[in-house]
Scaffold this motif. Structure first.
Motif, PDB file in Angstrom:
ATOM      1  N   ALA A   1       2.398  10.392 -10.868  1.00 22.51           N
ATOM      2  CA  ALA A   1       1.062  10.652 -11.407  1.00 22.51           C
ATOM      3  C   ALA A   1       0.088   9.527 -11.078  1.00 22.51           C
ATOM      4  N   GLN A   2       0.589   8.304 -10.902  1.00 24.19           N
ATOM      5  CA  GLN A   2      -0.294   7.153 -10.710  1.00 24.19           C
ATOM      6  C   GLN A   2      -0.194   6.472  -9.356  1.00 24.19           C
ATOM      7  N   ALA A   3       0.800   6.800  -8.540  1.00 22.37           N
ATOM      8  CA  ALA A   3       1.002   6.026  -7.314  1.00 22.37           C
ATOM      9  C   ALA A   3       1.625   6.860  -6.199  1.00 22.37           C
TER      10      ALA A   3
ATOM     11  N   GLN B   1      -3.626   4.441  -8.617  1.00 22.61           N
ATOM     12  CA  GLN B   1      -4.829   4.513  -9.442  1.00 22.61           C
ATOM     13  C   GLN B   1      -5.144   3.124  -9.976  1.00 22.61           C
ATOM     14  N   ARG B   2      -6.406   2.899 -10.293  1.00 20.12           N
ATOM     15  CA  ARG B   2      -6.789   1.636 -10.922  1.00 20.12           C
ATOM     16  C   ARG B   2      -5.989   1.449 -12.210  1.00 20.12           C
ATOM     17  N   GLY B   3      -5.488   0.236 -12.397  1.00 26.45           N
ATOM     18  CA  GLY B   3      -4.758  -0.068 -13.614  1.00 26.45           C
ATOM     19  C   GLY B   3      -3.293   0.331 -13.614  1.00 26.45           C
ATOM     20  N   CYS B   4      -2.802   0.853 -12.498  1.00 25.80           N
ATOM     21  CA  CYS B   4      -1.380   1.211 -12.401  1.00 25.80           C
ATOM     22  C   CYS B   4      -0.557  -0.069 -12.557  1.00 25.80           C
ATOM     23  N   ASP B   5       0.425  -0.037 -13.451  1.00 25.65           N
ATOM     24  CA  ASP B   5       1.169  -1.265 -13.728  1.00 25.65           C
ATOM     25  C   ASP B   5       2.321  -1.482 -12.750  1.00 25.65           C
ATOM     26  N   VAL B   6       2.783  -2.713 -12.707  1.00 29.06           N
ATOM     27  CA  VAL B   6       3.825  -3.109 -11.764  1.00 29.06           C
ATOM     28  C   VAL B   6       5.118  -2.331 -11.995  1.00 29.06           C
ATOM     29  N   HIS B   7       5.426  -1.976 -13.225  1.00 26.63           N
ATOM     30  CA  HIS B   7       6.672  -1.262 -13.509  1.00 26.63           C
ATOM     31  C   HIS B   7       6.652   0.136 -12.905  1.00 26.63           C
ATOM     32  N   THR B   8       5.502   0.803 -12.949  1.00 27.93           N
ATOM     33  CA  THR B   8       5.350   2.125 -12.338  1.00 27.93           C
ATOM     34  C   THR B   8       5.531   2.019 -10.826  1.00 27.93           C
TER      35      THR B   8
END
Length: 130
Positions: free
Chosen positions: A120-122, A10-17
């Motif tokens: 949920a994000q990637a 998703q847009r804005g998914c951070d590197v840690h995720t």
């Protein structure tokens, strides 16, 4: 053997995720991080900060493909997402991108070594080719 990680997010998914999913999927598959050759995604994510940060952190190139370029892999996916298709024009970014890049790098047929893993994000998938 060439191993390529395909990633969608998703847009804005951070590197840690992304790194957490990357490492968890590799650990589950019994594969060490150092064996991965490159990262792949859809061209819409070419400037996604989390993906760029992951590529930098892992010191791996990030290759991006058009939806049309990924669409040719639809019949080889473990899961076809109508939601992904509605948003991007292809049925699965992680698996398609991994297959596309593995074949691009080797000129040989690729197969999925790790099918789609999702948070949920990637999403993550790993393809290999000889």
């Amino acid at each position: 053997m060439t191993l390529v990680a395909g990633l969608g997010c998703q847009r804005g998914c951070d590197v840690h995720t992304l790194l957490s999913l990357f490492d968890a999927a590799l650990a589950e598959g019994g594969i060490e991080r150092r064996h991965v050759t490159a990262l792949a995604s859809i061209d819409r994510k070419r400037d996604e900060p989390g993906l760029l940060a992951l590529a930098a952190l892992l010191n791996l190139p990030l290759h991006c493909f058009s939806a049309a370029g990924l669409g040719v892999y639809a019949d080889r996916l473990s899961h076809r997402s109508a939601v992904a298709f509605a948003h991007t024009g292809c049925y699965g970014i992680a698996e398609s991108a991994a297959l596309a890049l593995a074949e691009h790098l080797t000129g040989a047929p690729a197969r999925l070594l790790i099918t789609r893993k999702k948070t949920a994000q990637a999403t993550f998938a790993l393809a290999c080719a000889d």
